[in-house]
Design a protein around this motif. Structure first.
Motif, PDB file in Angstrom:
ATOM      1  N   ALA A 159       0.953  -1.662  63.626  1.00  0.00           N
ATOM      2  CA  ALA A 159       0.163  -0.557  63.092  1.00  0.00           C
ATOM      3  C   ALA A 159      -0.813  -0.035  64.142  1.00  0.00           C
ATOM      4  CB  ALA A 159      -0.603  -0.995  61.848  1.00  0.00           C
ATOM      5  N   THR A 160      -0.868   1.283  64.307  1.00  0.00           N
ATOM      6  CA  THR A 160      -1.891   1.894  65.154  1.00  0.00           C
ATOM      7  C   THR A 160      -3.015   2.484  64.311  1.00  0.00           C
ATOM      8  OG1 THR A 160      -0.751   4.026  65.224  1.00  0.00           O
ATOM      9  CG2 THR A 160      -0.194   2.429  66.933  1.00  0.00           C
ATOM     10  N   SER A 161      -2.740   2.733  63.038  1.00  0.00           N
ATOM     11  CA  SER A 161      -3.758   3.132  62.068  1.00  0.00           C
ATOM     12  C   SER A 161      -3.466   2.414  60.765  1.00  0.00           C
ATOM     13  CB  SER A 161      -3.741   4.639  61.803  1.00  0.00           C
ATOM     14  OG  SER A 161      -4.182   5.376  62.901  1.00  0.00           O
ATOM     15  N   VAL A 162      -4.522   1.970  60.090  1.00  0.00           N
ATOM     16  CA  VAL A 162      -4.392   1.381  58.762  1.00  0.00           C
ATOM     17  C   VAL A 162      -5.217   2.228  57.810  1.00  0.00           C
ATOM     18  CG1 VAL A 162      -4.766  -0.637  57.305  1.00  0.00           C
ATOM     19  CG2 VAL A 162      -4.077  -0.935  59.701  1.00  0.00           C
ATOM     20  N   ALA A 163      -4.578   2.722  56.768  1.00  0.00           N
ATOM     21  CA  ALA A 163      -5.250   3.583  55.791  1.00  0.00           C
ATOM     22  C   ALA A 163      -5.305   2.851  54.454  1.00  0.00           C
ATOM     23  CB  ALA A 163      -4.512   4.902  55.648  1.00  0.00           C
ATOM     24  N   PHE A 164      -6.493   2.411  54.074  1.00  0.00           N
ATOM     25  CA  PHE A 164      -6.648   1.669  52.827  1.00  0.00           C
ATOM     26  C   PHE A 164      -6.792   2.636  51.652  1.00  0.00           C
ATOM     27  CE2 PHE A 164      -8.056  -1.800  55.689  1.00  0.00           C
ATOM     28  CZ  PHE A 164      -7.194  -2.785  55.228  1.00  0.00           C
ATOM     29  N   ALA A 165      -6.063   2.323  50.606  1.00  0.00           N
ATOM     30  CA  ALA A 165      -6.147   3.103  49.371  1.00  0.00           C
ATOM     31  C   ALA A 165      -6.824   2.266  48.293  1.00  0.00           C
ATOM     32  CB  ALA A 165      -4.750   3.510  48.898  1.00  0.00           C
ATOM     33  N   PRO A 166      -7.733   2.860  47.544  1.00  0.00           N
ATOM     34  CA  PRO A 166      -8.340   2.132  46.429  1.00  0.00           C
ATOM     35  C   PRO A 166      -7.335   1.967  45.305  1.00  0.00           C
ATOM     36  CG  PRO A 166      -9.004   4.418  46.353  1.00  0.00           C
ATOM     37  CD  PRO A 166      -8.202   4.249  47.617  1.00  0.00           C
ATOM     38  N   THR A 167      -7.605   1.033  44.435  1.00  0.00           N
ATOM     39  CA  THR A 167      -6.779   0.918  43.237  1.00  0.00           C
ATOM     40  C   THR A 167      -7.120   2.079  42.301  1.00  0.00           C
ATOM     41  OG1 THR A 167      -8.421  -0.479  42.138  1.00  0.00           O
ATOM     42  CG2 THR A 167      -6.691  -1.581  43.424  1.00  0.00           C
ATOM     43  N   GLU A 168      -6.201   2.371  41.423  1.00  0.00           N
ATOM     44  CA  GLU A 168      -6.410   3.485  40.501  1.00  0.00           C
ATOM     45  C   GLU A 168      -7.637   3.280  39.618  1.00  0.00           C
ATOM     46  OE1 GLU A 168      -3.754   5.598  37.013  1.00  0.00           O
ATOM     47  OE2 GLU A 168      -2.728   4.903  38.825  1.00  0.00           O
TER      48      GLU A 168
END
Length: 294
Positions: free
Chosen positions: A263-272
């Motif tokens: 990975a060169t970028s990690v994009a975290f998503a919140p839970t719904e």
């Protein structure tokens, strides 16, 4: 692809009301995050309109749309939109395109008989238009007659491609500046993407290729349960390592681990059901990011 310190981003998932984007974007920038990622999911929110707003509300942070479904969009229009954003906000726009969810494309009467042919024709034309070229092409899906942007980007806009099948991953490696890894993926999926990129463009090409990895995350009380429930919403088993739950040290360690996977970028998503959306964003920037380069 190396294990250098990756860029850290956060995803504004389209199950969040659009009117919350302003505070979200400002919190992401103020907390020191590198990127905001937006989705153009049917039939929720426009990626381009959201990107324009997020860019206008911030000054530094990069904003990516991952991804714009090509069956929905004439390539000239997409080029115009990306170029306009790039001229208004130089150096901060990341463009992502892909097949789109085929069921949704069917719903709107835009499903292509050959999604791969469409994506390849579209990518070649879009790259050329964004590079300021005059484009004439008479493909199966993309037809342009001496089309040239009056206001192409002043500098090259990174063009990312998304797709989970081997052919799509290879196409992204060959024609794009980076691969958008499909959401809710496990380690084996990331390794497969890395291996296909290496096989397609070799070690030198792969070293310059961006790999954007999305990851579901939660912190605080009940974090693991919320992550597990979110993973199940994606139709995946909760025990596959698709999400991460824990304190800043745990999440930072996950970022470093994903960097080792490519990975060169990690994009975290919140839970719904994230109970404190802005707190989650600030946690990533202020607590997690300082711990990553260790």
């Amino acid at each position: 692809m190396t294990s250098a310190v990756p860029r850290l981003g956060v995803t504004f998932i389209p199950t969040i009301e659009p009117e919350r984007l302003k505070d979200f974007a400002r919190a992401a920038e103020d907390s020191g995050l590198d990127e905001i990622w937006l989705w153009e999911d049917c039939f929720k929110e426009s990626g381009v309109a959201s990107a324009a707003a997020a860019l206008a509300w911030t000054e530094r942070i990069h904003v990516g749309v991952g991804l714009m479904p090509v069956p929905l969009r004439n390539v000239a229009l997409t080029a115009m939109e990306i170029a306009t954003l790039a001229r208004l906000f130089p150096g901060r726009v990341i463009a992502g395109i892909g097949h789109g969810v085929q069921g949704w494309m069917e719903q709107v009467g835009a499903r292509a008989a050959s999604p791969m042919t469409l994506l390849e024709e579209y990518t070649v034309a879009l790259r050329a238009l964004l590079d300021g070229e005059s484009v004439s092409t008479d493909g199966r899906y993309v037809r342009l007659d001496d089309v040239k942007l009056d206001w192409p980007p002043a500098e090259r806009v990174p063009l990312m491609l998304g797709g989970e099948g081997p052919k799509s991953i290879r196409l992204a490696a060959r024609l794009g500046d980076g691969n958008l890894v499909t959401s809710a993926v496990a380690d084996d999926d990331i390794r497969r993407t890395r291996d296909l990129i290496l096989d397609e463009i070799g070690a030198d090409g792969a070293a310059a290729q961006r790999v954007i990895v999305p990851k579901i995350a939660a912190t605080g009380d009940g974090a693991q349960q919320r992550v597990d429930e979110e993973v199940v919403r994606w139709g995946k088993p909760a025990d596959r390592g698709i999400g991460v739950a824990g304190d800043a040290g745990t999440v930072a360690a996950e970022v470093r681990r994903l960097a080792r996977l490519g990975a060169t970028s990690v994009a975290f998503a919140p839970t719904e059901d994230e109970p404190d959306l802005l707190g989650f964003v600030e946690f990533l920037g202020r607590d997690v990011k300082p711990l990553i380069p260790t």
